[in-house]
Design an enzyme around this catalytic site. Structure first.
Site, short mmCIF file in Angstrom:
data_model
loop_
_atom_site.label_atom_id
_atom_site.label_comp_id
_atom_site.label_asym_id
_atom_site.label_seq_id
_atom_site.Cartn_x
_atom_site.Cartn_y
_atom_site.Cartn_z
N ASP A 136 0.83 -1.21 0.00
CA ASP A 136 0.00 0.00 0.00
C ASP A 136 0.86 1.26 0.00
OD1 ASP A 136 -2.39 -1.28 -0.09
OD2 ASP A 136 -2.97 -0.92 1.98
N ASP A 195 4.17 -9.10 9.38
CA ASP A 195 4.41 -7.68 9.12
C ASP A 195 5.78 -7.51 8.48
OD1 ASP A 195 1.98 -6.95 10.05
OD2 ASP A 195 2.66 -6.11 11.95
N ASP A 197 8.56 -6.21 9.14
CA ASP A 197 9.83 -6.35 9.87
C ASP A 197 9.99 -7.73 10.49
OD1 ASP A 197 7.63 -5.47 11.51
OD2 ASP A 197 9.03 -5.31 13.18
N ASP A 289 -6.96 -7.28 13.96
CA ASP A 289 -6.53 -8.61 14.38
C ASP A 289 -7.32 -9.11 15.58
OD1 ASP A 289 -5.48 -6.63 15.98
OD2 ASP A 289 -3.38 -7.14 15.61
#
Length: 533
Positions: A136, A195, A197, A289
């Site tokens: 995005d 995610d 990282d 989540d």
């Protein structure tokens, strides 16, 4: 006459007026204090004491349960059916289920290679693995870099797809939802979310997927986060202490007793059928989540936490990034609680005690009361009682209970037990923002749906010696980009209370107040964290 210096003398009436105004204000204060101020402040003390006892009982309960779990509970592979998946020359890869890996991204210049590379390195048959990079990004340069990285891995035979959207509707939830609509996802049974990282080990899927394959009632398997930059600065050490308690105790207790806990948004494997049955991803809060986890739980699905399965990740190393993250993590659960509390109460598929656990323990005490009592009691009410000595605060409430809670919190990170005092001061500072965020979430105020992506510095690379992109300037030697006026205001308030206690007080609270003043002042100037961007 030339050597005479002219003098400005205030009229004698001025001093009289000043003394008269001061006397009137003192008289008004005495008239209001006994019938109004003292009862209200004493009531606030009682409310804070009740909240402290609630939090203490919650911590003691979880402490008892985690001890029983460690001593007597069976390991997950003994409690649930678990058969490792073996390579079979005759069957080929057909005994492996098709797994989708989703990596949501937003301008992740520093870390995109880490997550993509780790996902492509998973030990799983390439024809049974689909990697989906959901980008995005609004920076065209970053988008081009991510796309080229995907093409590089695709040229090596990895089934990796680069997906973009025309807008960021729904933020992360919108990207994940859009990713599941792709035609090539229809034959996938499970979806793993990392995610940008997060860096899973190659055997991540082999250690987690069998639990879903052989236990049809399990919807989610959650792994533990391991922090590659926890030793970077005092800010990251403080975060590690809080998050280690969450993973070591809260997640383990929820998984062992009620087979429920809040999905952490990453490093977890979902059964796609459970996601669809629960209604899919929703963007009505900033904790999509947790929203999905609660809805799936209300439909009878169970969750499993694997504390031994760890995934490397990065902690925010700038105070600004950490504040935005904590706002989202505090505001979102409170807002979700507002939206779902009646749905939980009316649900008929879940046992009564599980409802009590979700409403009271998971949401009310941990996500709301814990923040409120930390800020209201130790940063507002207790300092005010110094200015109004007629209000009584029992020592068991001001000293003993917080000491026990702090000791119980330290079990998650025993290596940092010597930092407990600093951790207390830091948590009190952050409780200001968390309390504000919970109120915004409960009342759905202006910033209730604000989503700011946590800035990452690529500490997974710096841990290996590559510090490119990081400026090693301690924040204390830099002028702050923006003064944090809330922290500075409370620093001034606590300093005044500390000075008053030093002169007139009897409980020697001024020692704590001066140290807490220093913590708020440092935070107000943004002098927390090692690196700046």
């Amino acid at each position: 006459m030339e050597g005479v210096t002219p003098k400005f003398v205030l009229p004698e009436t001025f001093d009289g007026v000043r003394m008269e105004i001061t006397g009137q204000l003192g008289m008004i204060w005495e008239l209001v204090k006994a019938p109004v101020i003292v009862p209200l402040l004493q009531l606030a003390v009682y409310i804070c004491l009740v909240m402290s006892v609630m939090l203490l009982c919650e911590r003691v309960y979880m402490g008892i349960v985690i001890v029983l779990v460690k001593l007597f509970w069976k390991k997950p592979d003994k409690r649930y059916k678990f058969d490792p998946i073996h390579d079979d020359e005759e069957l080929g890869s057909s005994n492996f289920p098709v797994v989708l890996v989703q990596i949501p991204m937003f301008n992740e210049r520093e870390v995109y290679k880490l997550s993509i590379g780790a996902a492509c390195g998973l030990s799983w048959p390439s024809d049974r693995l689909v990697i989906q990079v959901l980008d995005d990004s609004t920076d065209p340069t970053v988008k081009q870099m991510v796309e080229m990285e995907c093409q590089r891995w695709a040229s090596k035979g990895i089934n990796i797809r680069y997906q973009i959207r025309e807008n960021r509707v729904g933020y992360k939830a919108g990207a994940l939802k859009e990713g599941l609509k792709r035609s090539y996802v229809k034959h996938c049974e499970y979806v793993v979310i990392f995610d940008a990282d997060f860096q899973p080990e190659p055997d991540f899927l082999r250690r987690s997927i069998p639990f879903l394959m052989h236990n049809s009632n399990i919807a989610l398997v959650q792994a533990r986060w391991r922090f590659v930059n926890s030793d970077e600065c005092l800010l990251t050490r403080m975060q590690e202490m809080s998050l280690d308690y969450h993973f070591t105790v809260e997640q383990e207790v929820g998984s062992s007793t009620h087979a429920f806990f809040g999905f952490n948004g990453t490093a977890g494997i979902w059964r796609i059928a459970a996601i669809n049955e629960a209604g899919g991803w929703k963007d009505r809060t900033t904790v999509e989540d947790m929203d999905l986890a609660v809805r799936a739980s209300l439909r009878g699905w169970k969750f499993l936490y694997l504390g031994d399965l760890q995934v490397k990740s990065e902690l925010p190393s700038t105070f600004r990034a950490f504040r935005f993250q904590q706002h989202r993590w505090s505001c979102g659960p409170a807002n979700l609680f507002r939206k779902m509390v009646m749905e939980i109460i009316r649900n008929k598929k879940v046992r009564f005690w599980k409802k009590v656990y979700v409403i009271y323990s998971f949401f009310f005490v941990r996500k709301i009361i814990a923040h409120w009592v930390t800020f209201c009691f130790y940063c507002v009410v207790l300092p005010l009682t110094i200015l109004v000595p007629e209000v009584y605060v029992p020592i068991w409430g001001s000293v003993y209970i917080p000491s026990i809670i702090t000791i119980l919190n330290s079990v998650g990170t025993p290596r940092s037990i010597h930092l407990l005092f600093y951790w207390i001061l830091f948590e009190n500072v952050m409780s200001l923002h968390r309390t504000k965020a919970t109120l915004i979430g409960l009342f759905e105020a202006g910033r209730a749906n604000e989503w700011v992506v946590t800035a990452k510095l690529g500490s997974g690379q710096s841990a290996k010696g590559n510090t490119k992109g990081l400026k090693r300037f301690p924040r204390i030697f830099k002028l702050p980009d923006r003064l944090n006026t809330l922290e500075l205001g409370f620093a001034a308030f606590l300093f005044v209370c500390g000075c008053y206690d030093f002169v007139h007080g009897k409980n020697n609270y001024f020692i704590y107040l001066f140290l807490q003043t220093l913590s708020f002042f440092i935070s107000g100037l943004g002098w927390i964290g090692t690196y700046v961007q």
